[in-house]
Design a protein around this motif. Sequence first.
Motif, PDB file in Angstrom:
ATOM      1  N   SER B  84       0.841  -1.202   0.000  1.00 35.52           N
ATOM      2  CA  SER B  84       0.000   0.000   0.000  1.00 35.52           C
ATOM      3  C   SER B  84       0.879   1.256   0.000  1.00 35.52           C
ATOM      4  CB  SER B  84      -0.902  -0.060   1.228  1.00 35.52           C
ATOM      5  OG  SER B  84      -1.507   1.183   1.443  1.00 35.52           O
ATOM      6  N   THR B  85       1.917   1.232   0.817  1.00 36.68           N
ATOM      7  CA  THR B  85       2.851   2.363   0.867  1.00 36.68           C
ATOM      8  C   THR B  85       3.488   2.608  -0.496  1.00 36.68           C
ATOM      9  OG1 THR B  85       3.344   1.915   3.172  1.00 36.68           O
ATOM     10  CG2 THR B  85       4.983   3.203   1.955  1.00 36.68           C
ATOM     11  N   TRP B  86       3.840   1.521  -1.155  1.00 29.73           N
ATOM     12  CA  TRP B  86       4.453   1.639  -2.481  1.00 29.73           C
ATOM     13  C   TRP B  86       3.473   2.300  -3.460  1.00 29.73           C
ATOM     14  CZ3 TRP B  86       3.505  -1.131  -7.210  1.00 29.73           C
ATOM     15  CH2 TRP B  86       4.502  -0.986  -8.183  1.00 29.73           C
ATOM     16  N   LEU B  87       2.219   1.855  -3.454  1.00 24.81           N
ATOM     17  CA  LEU B  87       1.228   2.434  -4.368  1.00 24.81           C
ATOM     18  C   LEU B  87       1.019   3.925  -4.080  1.00 24.81           C
ATOM     19  CD1 LEU B  87      -1.557  -0.313  -4.568  1.00 24.81           C
ATOM     20  CD2 LEU B  87       0.073   0.357  -6.345  1.00 24.81           C
ATOM     21  N   ARG B  88       1.027   4.263  -2.809  1.00 22.58           N
ATOM     22  CA  ARG B  88       0.800   5.659  -2.428  1.00 22.58           C
ATOM     23  C   ARG B  88       2.033   6.525  -2.687  1.00 22.58           C
ATOM     24  NH1 ARG B  88      -3.800   6.125   1.051  1.00 22.58           N
ATOM     25  NH2 ARG B  88      -4.503   4.071   1.766  1.00 22.58           N
ATOM     26  N   GLY B  89       3.203   5.994  -2.453  1.00 24.89           N
ATOM     27  CA  GLY B  89       4.396   6.832  -2.447  1.00 24.89           C
ATOM     28  C   GLY B  89       5.268   6.748  -3.688  1.00 24.89           C
ATOM     29  N   ASN B  90       5.122   5.670  -4.455  1.00 29.52           N
ATOM     30  CA  ASN B  90       6.026   5.485  -5.586  1.00 29.52           C
ATOM     31  C   ASN B  90       5.664   6.407  -6.753  1.00 29.52           C
ATOM     32  OD1 ASN B  90       8.215   3.926  -6.823  1.00 29.52           O
ATOM     33  ND2 ASN B  90       6.643   3.200  -8.231  1.00 29.52           N
ATOM     34  N   MET B  91       6.659   6.751  -7.565  1.00 31.57           N
ATOM     35  CA  MET B  91       6.401   7.526  -8.766  1.00 31.57           C
ATOM     36  C   MET B  91       6.121   6.576  -9.922  1.00 31.57           C
ATOM     37  SD  MET B  91       8.818  10.399 -10.515  1.00 31.57           S
ATOM     38  CE  MET B  91       9.164  11.311  -9.037  1.00 31.57           C
ATOM     39  N   GLY B  94       6.567   8.854 -14.061  1.00 33.33           N
ATOM     40  CA  GLY B  94       7.061  10.192 -13.735  1.00 33.33           C
ATOM     41  C   GLY B  94       6.153  11.020 -12.835  1.00 33.33           C
ATOM     42  N   LYS B  95       5.134  10.385 -12.294  1.00 34.36           N
ATOM     43  CA  LYS B  95       4.152  11.157 -11.535  1.00 34.36           C
ATOM     44  C   LYS B  95       3.946  10.571 -10.139  1.00 34.36           C
ATOM     45  CE  LYS B  95      -0.627  12.647 -12.023  1.00 34.36           C
ATOM     46  NZ  LYS B  95      -1.835  12.630 -12.854  1.00 34.36           N
ATOM     47  N   ARG B  96       3.852  11.433  -9.132  1.00 34.12           N
ATOM     48  CA  ARG B  96       3.517  10.953  -7.801  1.00 34.12           C
ATOM     49  C   ARG B  96       1.995  10.912  -7.640  1.00 34.12           C
ATOM     50  NH1 ARG B  96       7.847   9.692  -5.358  1.00 34.12           N
ATOM     51  NH2 ARG B  96       9.706  10.943  -5.635  1.00 34.12           N
ATOM     52  N   GLN B  97       1.529  10.106  -6.701  1.00 36.93           N
ATOM     53  CA  GLN B  97       0.083  10.005  -6.439  1.00 36.93           C
ATOM     54  C   GLN B  97      -0.742   9.684  -7.674  1.00 36.93           C
ATOM     55  OE1 GLN B  97      -0.844  13.431  -3.654  1.00 36.93           O
ATOM     56  NE2 GLN B  97      -1.380  11.587  -2.518  1.00 36.93           N
ATOM     57  N   TYR B 103      -8.928   5.277  -3.762  1.00 35.90           N
ATOM     58  CA  TYR B 103      -8.799   4.013  -4.502  1.00 35.90           C
ATOM     59  C   TYR B 103      -7.841   3.056  -3.777  1.00 35.90           C
ATOM     60  CZ  TYR B 103      -7.741   0.540  -8.053  1.00 35.90           C
ATOM     61  OH  TYR B 103      -7.568  -0.653  -8.710  1.00 35.90           O
ATOM     62  N   VAL B 104      -6.750   3.592  -3.255  1.00 32.43           N
ATOM     63  CA  VAL B 104      -5.826   2.718  -2.517  1.00 32.43           C
ATOM     64  C   VAL B 104      -6.513   2.165  -1.264  1.00 32.43           C
ATOM     65  CG1 VAL B 104      -3.572   2.514  -1.398  1.00 32.43           C
ATOM     66  CG2 VAL B 104      -3.811   3.955  -3.422  1.00 32.43           C
ATOM     67  N   GLN B 269      -9.329  12.118 -18.597  1.00 34.66           N
ATOM     68  CA  GLN B 269      -9.583  12.886 -17.371  1.00 34.66           C
ATOM     69  C   GLN B 269      -8.681  12.390 -16.236  1.00 34.66           C
ATOM     70  OE1 GLN B 269     -13.784  12.695 -16.513  1.00 34.66           O
ATOM     71  NE2 GLN B 269     -14.338  13.645 -18.482  1.00 34.66           N
ATOM     72  N   ASP B 270      -8.348  11.108 -16.293  1.00 40.25           N
ATOM     73  CA  ASP B 270      -7.559  10.509 -15.208  1.00 40.25           C
ATOM     74  C   ASP B 270      -6.059  10.480 -15.485  1.00 40.25           C
ATOM     75  OD1 ASP B 270     -10.022  10.079 -14.129  1.00 40.25           O
ATOM     76  OD2 ASP B 270      -9.950   7.885 -14.198  1.00 40.25           O
ATOM     77  N   TYR B 271      -5.682  10.291 -16.738  1.00 40.73           N
ATOM     78  CA  TYR B 271      -4.273  10.018 -17.044  1.00 40.73           C
ATOM     79  C   TYR B 271      -3.779  10.863 -18.202  1.00 40.73           C
ATOM     80  CZ  TYR B 271      -5.670   5.941 -14.320  1.00 40.73           C
ATOM     81  OH  TYR B 271      -6.168   5.127 -13.346  1.00 40.73           O
ATOM     82  N   ASP B 272      -2.500  11.198 -18.121  1.00 41.61           N
ATOM     83  CA  ASP B 272      -1.935  11.997 -19.212  1.00 41.61           C
ATOM     84  C   ASP B 272      -0.605  11.417 -19.682  1.00 41.61           C
ATOM     85  OD1 ASP B 272      -0.230  12.649 -17.140  1.00 41.61           O
ATOM     86  OD2 ASP B 272      -1.099  14.643 -16.808  1.00 41.61           O
TER      87      ASP B 272
END
Lengths: 430, 430
Positions: B84-91, B94-97, B103-104, B269-272
């Motif tokens: 869970s920490t990895w999903l929340r904190g990892n880039m 190139g993007k955080r969060q 969702y997490v 809307q969600d991803y770029d």
Amino acid sequence: MTEIATRVYNHTWKIDPIVRSVLDTDFYKLLMGQMIFRRHRDVNVTFGIHNRTSRVRVADIVDEGALREQLDHVRTLSLSRGESTWLRGNMFYGKRQMFSPDYVAWLENFRFPAYHLEKRDGQYELTFEGPWLETTMWEVPALAIINELRSRAVLKDLGKFELQILYARAMTRVWEKIEFIKSLGPVNLADFGTRRRHGFLWQDWCVQALREGLGATFLGTSNCLIAMQREVEATGTNAHELPMVYAALADSDAALAQAPYQVLEDWQQDYDGNLRIILPDTYGTTGFLAHAPDWVAGWTGMRIDSKDNIEGGEEAIAWWQSRGQDPTQKLIIFSDGLDADEVARINTRFRGRARLGFGWGTLLTNDFRGLAPDGVLDPISIVCKVISANGRPTVKLSDNPTKAMGPPDQLERYRRVFEVGAQAERRVLV
Amino acid sequence: MTEIATRVYNHTWKIDPIVRSVLDTDFYKLLMGQMIFRRHRDVNVTFGIHNRTSRVRVADIVDEGALREQLDHVRTLSLSRGESTWLRGNMFYGKRQMFSPDYVAWLENFRFPAYHLEKRDGQYELTFEGPWLETTMWEVPALAIINELRSRAVLKDLGKFELQILYARAMTRVWEKIEFIKSLGPVNLADFGTRRRHGFLWQDWCVQALREGLGATFLGTSNCLIAMQREVEATGTNAHELPMVYAALADSDAALAQAPYQVLEDWQQDYDGNLRIILPDTYGTTGFLAHAPDWVAGWTGMRIDSKDNIEGGEEAIAWWQSRGQDPTQKLIIFSDGLDADEVARINTRFRGRARLGFGWGTLLTNDFRGLAPDGVLDPISIVCKVISANGRPTVKLSDNPTKAMGPPDQLERYRRVFEVGAQAERRVLV
């Protein structure tokens, strides 16, 4: 579950020792050792390393300090209790108590004697001087150390996956050879690859692969330690050093001519059955056989070592026939430059005409040909031979003049005494 | 130093679990999952396994009890704290969060829903019914389990050395492919091989080999768990299930025709950036591109999945040009039936004409072709697809009619709405 203790333990080693046991040697060294113990404790000899593949400058590749560390480590070894028990209690060649209690007692107290090491022209001059009984023990570990240090010098620069693929390829190669040999039908084969092995763990792997791959036709290994640990047969008989020392000690030309047969006379007092294998090529096979007393033809078999294998096998069979022996009851052991295709060639020729045994050495335990750039892992033809006995130079003629050794005047004398004429040169592969 | 504890610990497992983590799945499942979480929590769907390689009777090979045990084990899994920490904190990309906290939080509480399993005609009918958000998570672990159980069923009869040589050969094969790809110059490549992998440990090995072999041009792995553990990029975008569900939910032919573009409208809307990759082939690439609004041409790239790769790439480039876009700024991702030679063919054709990315799947992580007798370890073309949404059947036309799915009347309707004419059949390799 990290193996912390194992890791810490491994890191306390100052070096990673290559030879870790007195028994990490070839079985024939012990058989010969016992013979020397019983008859020649007063003989002093010098053994020396010789790299026939002179283009490979071993001293430029293998660090001298590392080599000394490994040799020094060998000098700290002594026979362990379990190893001694195995020698005393195990059955060798179908026989219990192959080694007498006094010889095992001697071996328990044995420590490897000093060595002399210097560099010359990119090669190591590594010699062992002293009682034959002791110095003879250096042959196999010294060679195994140089060969493995050479491997390590190359491998240390490889990445983790490059290493893994290197071994994957080498394993696949060995396995394909085993599958090929298996496809020939029953072929009796033993590992003879200790001295020139790529590394100890690799030889150990090869032995296990042979056992799984060949099953009952796998005869065992020449390596005592692996034989003990893997519970397979220890195999081997005798080597050129016996006639070479006997010959050097001969006081006349007449005694010299008899020396090779004197070896066999002594040998058959100690060993029988499948250990009575003639090694006829030290001073030329043809002359040896022509002048051999009839009782020599009664021995179990012959090992072909420096003649073309087919030629050598045919000569053996013809000789047995000329002496009224039945070749189909005889054992011919092939051990020179073997690889899977050569085993097939020999097997096709002699199957059914004699009992056959194959001692597969360098190209079993060190076939890394082409697996590293510029062939830096290709095996080299390096040997450790007795070069003098009681101050007299030793001589080997062999069936292949490329393998001859000794001072020119002695070579000439030996050629005359043993009636050796022109010989065909054969390239020494390994 | 026997590892007693490790050994005892390992023996307390009732089974050897194949999937041991919620994150042992493809990254795109989480990206799609988040999109579903935000918009379609009320949609119910059914996913089902389909083995296109029907000659391989999976249910005769894989024991039903073993399959149930593995699936049941997956149902005991939940996201660990570190995951869970990895999903929340990892880039990611190139993007955080990349993943929103809600969702997490949902994923932390997620448990795999029930499955339905029966045998029919030598195949397993394995389906997952329920909220799209939950059932979509079964796709990858279900496939990975079936594939690995099939491997294990074959491997259990091999000897220790046969096994070692099998993997030695497979490793050598992968490494030779990597060396070949490296020889092509810089080729950006990611592992897409989770679902069809030979086994988890094998995929993990392949990823590490790619990392060491390719260096900077290795883009990462689609497998979240391996990405986390090996600290490489997690890669992937989206899949056919999005347009398939959107299409099934459309209430009119007009809405159906717009469904694939509606997916992209929601997605952007969600991803770029590099996550805006068009997957155009669900209902035929040509029609999709012809009717696409101009803003679709503004997306970063396109994934070619069911057309011949060269044809698909040329079509993409021509289409971007027709829409006034510069193809050299666009990213084309190839992911269908890739192997080293196909990567070379594509790279030769398109290098310099567009940015290229390769998602290498089955023939990376499961190329055991010919390594076991009768091809019993050859990979099979098995998929897990959404087959209905809110009670309505889903349809896929694809560019390759061999991959089409859906009831005949719906296939006909879709072909009419999306103006799909005759299509060339291409053999599905993997």
